[in-house]
Design a protein around this motif. Structure first.
Motif, mmCIF file in Angstrom:
data_model
loop_
_atom_site.group_PDB
_atom_site.id
_atom_site.type_symbol
_atom_site.label_atom_id
_atom_site.label_comp_id
_atom_site.label_asym_id
_atom_site.label_seq_id
_atom_site.Cartn_x
_atom_site.Cartn_y
_atom_site.Cartn_z
ATOM 1 N N ALA A 1 39.075 36.761 29.436
ATOM 2 C CA ALA A 1 39.566 35.410 29.674
ATOM 3 C C ALA A 1 40.852 35.187 28.881
ATOM 4 O O ALA A 1 41.037 35.769 27.807
ATOM 5 N N LEU B 1 37.261 29.988 40.273
ATOM 6 C CA LEU B 1 35.862 30.256 39.956
ATOM 7 C C LEU B 1 35.120 30.767 41.187
ATOM 8 O O LEU B 1 34.290 31.682 41.090
ATOM 9 N N LEU C 1 29.535 30.906 35.401
ATOM 10 C CA LEU C 1 29.090 31.955 36.318
ATOM 11 C C LEU C 1 28.087 32.910 35.676
ATOM 12 O O LEU C 1 27.553 33.784 36.362
ATOM 13 N N LEU D 1 29.016 39.855 32.202
ATOM 14 C CA LEU D 1 28.143 39.075 33.076
ATOM 15 C C LEU D 1 26.684 39.353 32.761
ATOM 16 O O LEU D 1 26.265 40.503 32.661
ATOM 17 N N TYR E 1 34.274 30.522 32.907
ATOM 18 C CA TYR E 1 33.560 31.731 33.327
ATOM 19 C C TYR E 1 32.103 31.703 32.875
ATOM 20 O O TYR E 1 31.239 32.317 33.502
ATOM 21 N N PHE F 1 28.894 34.566 32.581
ATOM 22 C CA PHE F 1 29.560 35.460 31.639
ATOM 23 C C PHE F 1 29.373 34.936 30.214
ATOM 24 O O PHE F 1 29.358 33.730 29.976
ATOM 25 N N THR G 1 36.104 34.348 41.748
ATOM 26 C CA THR G 1 35.415 35.198 40.774
ATOM 27 C C THR G 1 33.958 35.406 41.161
ATOM 28 O O THR G 1 33.425 36.517 41.057
#
Length: 247
Positions: free
Chosen positions: A222, A200, A234, A99, A231, A236, A203
């Motif tokens: 993943a 999502l 977000l 992230l 992802y 990542f 997460t």
């Protein structure tokens, strides 16, 4: 960054497993009930691993009656794959993602409440534990919810869920903090509730909780490139390749 992830991988199973040393490999053997663990490179070993070392660990796994499975990071231990494949195991590649920043906001799914689930929230806990299993057509082992509750109380696991109007989890997942590092794991959505952005949103809730609790490094694996792109929404980004070998 990858060295910090390696240290995490070595530390996180030790709360519920014993570590057996096998030269360049460490076999984690679960203590008590629960999903079996795997073998991985011994922390600090980045060189070539010989075929006989892999076969010795596989023999030990057969002796214990656990799956013959190995997990490692391709970029950290490039010398393991050849021996694992030579032993007859199949190796699967998965994007390893880290992230950046605090995570990006996603729209809240309609008709559900996304929140953290505490150990004392027994009704939500039971369905939140079951949802990721249902995503793969499975059912949790007896006592799984109780074990997760114990881990939540001990600060080893954090659980988030997307709950419908009657409090049943449609999607859920966990993050597992070890010091300033945490991994998001086990995010799954029941088949009837897919394609609504629930995974999502779960997460995102896990990411927010991890950052709020001081996690400096948050990462996940993943299943494939398509999921990795989700992802990426977000925040990542793929930094390496996680390898999982099994019979």
């Amino acid at each position: 960054m990858l060295n910090r992830i390696e240290s995490y991988y070595d530390a996180v199973p030790r709360s519920s497993a014993r570590a057996e040393a096998h030269g360049p490999l460490t076999l984690f053997v679960r203590e008590g009930e629960g999903w079996p663990f795997y073998a991985r490179p011994t922390l600090g070993h980045s060189g070539v691993v010989a075929l006989d070392a892999v076969e010795a660990v596989r023999a030990r796994q057969r002796e214990l009656g656990v799956p013959e499975a190995f997990e490692w990071v391709a970029e950290t231990t490039p010398g393991l794959r050849a021996a694992v494949e030579a032993s007859g195991l199949t190796v699967h590649e998965h994007p390893l993602m880290v992230l950046e920043g605090d995570g990006l906001a996603v729209p809240g799914p309609e008709g559900v409440t996304v929140r953290m689930v505490d150990a004392g929230d027994t009704d939500a806990l039971a369905t939140a534990v079951a949802a990721p299993y249902a995503a793969f057509g499975m059912a949790p082992q007896p006592g799984t919810a109780e074990r997760i509750a114990e881990r939540i109380d001990a600060g080893l696991t954090r659980l988030a869920a997307a709950l419908d109007s009657v409090g049943v989890a449609l999607s859920a997942g966990q993050h597992q903090p070890v010091g300033p590092v945490s991994e998001v794991v086990g995010v799954g959505t029941v088949p009837a509730a897919r394609r609504r952005g629930l995974g999502l949103a779960v997460t995102a809730a896990l990411v927010a909780d991890a950052r709020a609790r001081g996690a400096e490094l948050v990462f996940l694996t993943a299943s494939d490139a398509d999921v990795a792109r989700l992802y990426g929404r977000l925040g990542f980004r793929t930094v390496a390749t996680a390898l999982i070998a099994e019979a």
